[in-house]
Design a protein around this motif. Structure first.
Motif, PDB file in Angstrom:
ATOM      1  N   ASN A 291       2.763  47.422  -5.593  1.00 19.48           N
ATOM      2  CA  ASN A 291       3.186  48.669  -6.435  1.00 19.48           C
ATOM      3  C   ASN A 291       1.806  49.335  -6.784  1.00 19.48           C
ATOM      4  O   ASN A 291       0.884  48.820  -6.569  1.00 19.48           O
ATOM      5  CB  ASN A 291       3.898  48.327  -7.710  1.00 19.48           C
ATOM      6  CG  ASN A 291       5.115  47.449  -7.319  1.00 19.48           C
ATOM      7  OD1 ASN A 291       6.168  48.074  -6.958  1.00 19.48           O
ATOM      8  ND2 ASN A 291       5.077  46.162  -7.821  1.00 19.48           N
ATOM      9  N   SER A 292       1.924  50.476  -7.319  1.00 19.20           N
ATOM     10  CA  SER A 292       0.715  51.185  -7.764  1.00 19.20           C
ATOM     11  C   SER A 292       1.020  51.930  -9.003  1.00 19.20           C
ATOM     12  O   SER A 292       2.368  52.166  -9.453  1.00 19.20           O
ATOM     13  CB  SER A 292       0.455  52.292  -6.868  1.00 19.20           C
ATOM     14  OG  SER A 292       1.242  53.270  -6.694  1.00 19.20           O
ATOM     15  N   ILE A 293      -0.094  52.068  -9.845  1.00 20.01           N
ATOM     16  CA  ILE A 293       0.067  52.669 -11.297  1.00 20.01           C
ATOM     17  C   ILE A 293      -1.088  53.691 -11.217  1.00 20.01           C
ATOM     18  O   ILE A 293      -2.300  53.212 -10.903  1.00 20.01           O
ATOM     19  CB  ILE A 293      -0.063  51.717 -12.218  1.00 20.01           C
ATOM     20  CG1 ILE A 293       1.174  50.652 -12.077  1.00 20.01           C
ATOM     21  CG2 ILE A 293       0.047  52.328 -13.659  1.00 20.01           C
ATOM     22  CD1 ILE A 293       0.926  49.432 -13.224  1.00 20.01           C
ATOM     23  N   GLU A 294      -0.913  54.975 -11.605  1.00 20.42           N
ATOM     24  CA  GLU A 294      -2.074  55.932 -11.751  1.00 20.42           C
ATOM     25  C   GLU A 294      -2.974  55.455 -12.620  1.00 20.42           C
ATOM     26  O   GLU A 294      -2.449  55.047 -14.003  1.00 20.42           O
ATOM     27  CB  GLU A 294      -1.262  57.267 -12.166  1.00 20.42           C
ATOM     28  CG  GLU A 294      -2.379  58.185 -12.054  1.00 20.42           C
ATOM     29  CD  GLU A 294      -1.867  59.657 -12.557  1.00 20.42           C
ATOM     30  OE1 GLU A 294      -2.609  60.600 -13.175  1.00 20.42           O
ATOM     31  OE2 GLU A 294      -0.567  59.995 -12.300  1.00 20.42           O
ATOM     32  N   GLY A 295      -4.097  55.541 -12.371  1.00 22.49           N
ATOM     33  CA  GLY A 295      -5.122  55.197 -13.305  1.00 22.49           C
ATOM     34  C   GLY A 295      -5.742  53.634 -13.238  1.00 22.49           C
ATOM     35  O   GLY A 295      -6.538  53.062 -13.918  1.00 22.49           O
TER      36      GLY A 295
ATOM     37  N   GLU B 116      -6.599  50.658 -10.333  1.00 26.13           N
ATOM     38  CA  GLU B 116      -7.148  50.550  -9.095  1.00 26.13           C
ATOM     39  C   GLU B 116      -7.114  48.956  -8.815  1.00 26.13           C
ATOM     40  O   GLU B 116      -7.714  48.228  -9.401  1.00 26.13           O
ATOM     41  CB  GLU B 116      -8.407  50.981  -8.646  1.00 26.13           C
ATOM     42  CG  GLU B 116      -8.893  50.924  -7.353  1.00 26.13           C
ATOM     43  CD  GLU B 116     -10.167  51.397  -7.043  1.00 26.13           C
ATOM     44  OE1 GLU B 116     -11.068  51.097  -6.154  1.00 26.13           O
ATOM     45  OE2 GLU B 116     -10.377  52.520  -7.570  1.00 26.13           O
TER      46      GLU B 116
END
Length: 159
Positions: A143-147, A149
């Motif tokens: 998954n990805s989450i803003e802010g 990396e």
């Protein structure tokens, strides 16, 4: 002997030699000498790294040993103070002087003893927010989450 930094610069010079069209045999000989020098330097590094790791392990054990001594002495100090307190209270001699010291019994700052937390108002509880890094890494693999990396680094391992 060259430093590792200088040897890395030598690789850059080889790239320049290739761009300049220098004979392949000269380039090959230069690369072999650089590779051998880096391997010798790496062996030297590994010796120093292992020595420092060993010294640090000894230091960690010494820290642990000294901390155990401190804890033992703290227990002995508490036992002696408690015994002195009990003797002073029992004999009624709660204040006196000797040639070296003054002794007296004094009230300590108030403390609390909690036997049940169910009736304590929430305002007296502090919730600490702590990032669960391992769980976040697992989540970020799919998954990805803003802010945030997901970074993959590299490091040297020596056997």
């Amino acid at each position: 002997m060259s430093t590792l930094y200088n040897l890395t610069d030598d690789y850059v010079r080889v790239l320049e030699m290739i761009d300049e069209g220098v004979d392949e045999a000269v380039i090959r000989d230069t690369l072999e000498s650089i590779d051998e020098a880096i391997e010798v330097k790496a062996d030297s590094y590994s010796h120093v790294i292992r020595e420092k790791e060993g010294i640090n392990e000894i230091r960690r054990k010494e820290i642990k040993r000294i901390q155990e001594l401190i804890n033992r002495d703290d227990k002995a100090i508490k036992l002696m103070k408690d015994s002195l307190y009990e003797a002073m209270k029992y004999t009624g001699k709660t204040k006196f002087k000797t040639d070296l010291n003054s002794f007296w019994v004094q009230k300590n700052p108030p403390t609390i003893e909690v036997t049940s937390e169910e009736h304590i108002p929430e305002e007296f509880f502090k919730t600490e927010r702590k990032l669960q890094r391992r769980d976040l890494i697992k989540y970020m693999k799919e998954n990805s989450i803003e802010g945030v990396e997901l970074k993959q680094t590299e490091g040297v391992r020596i056997r």
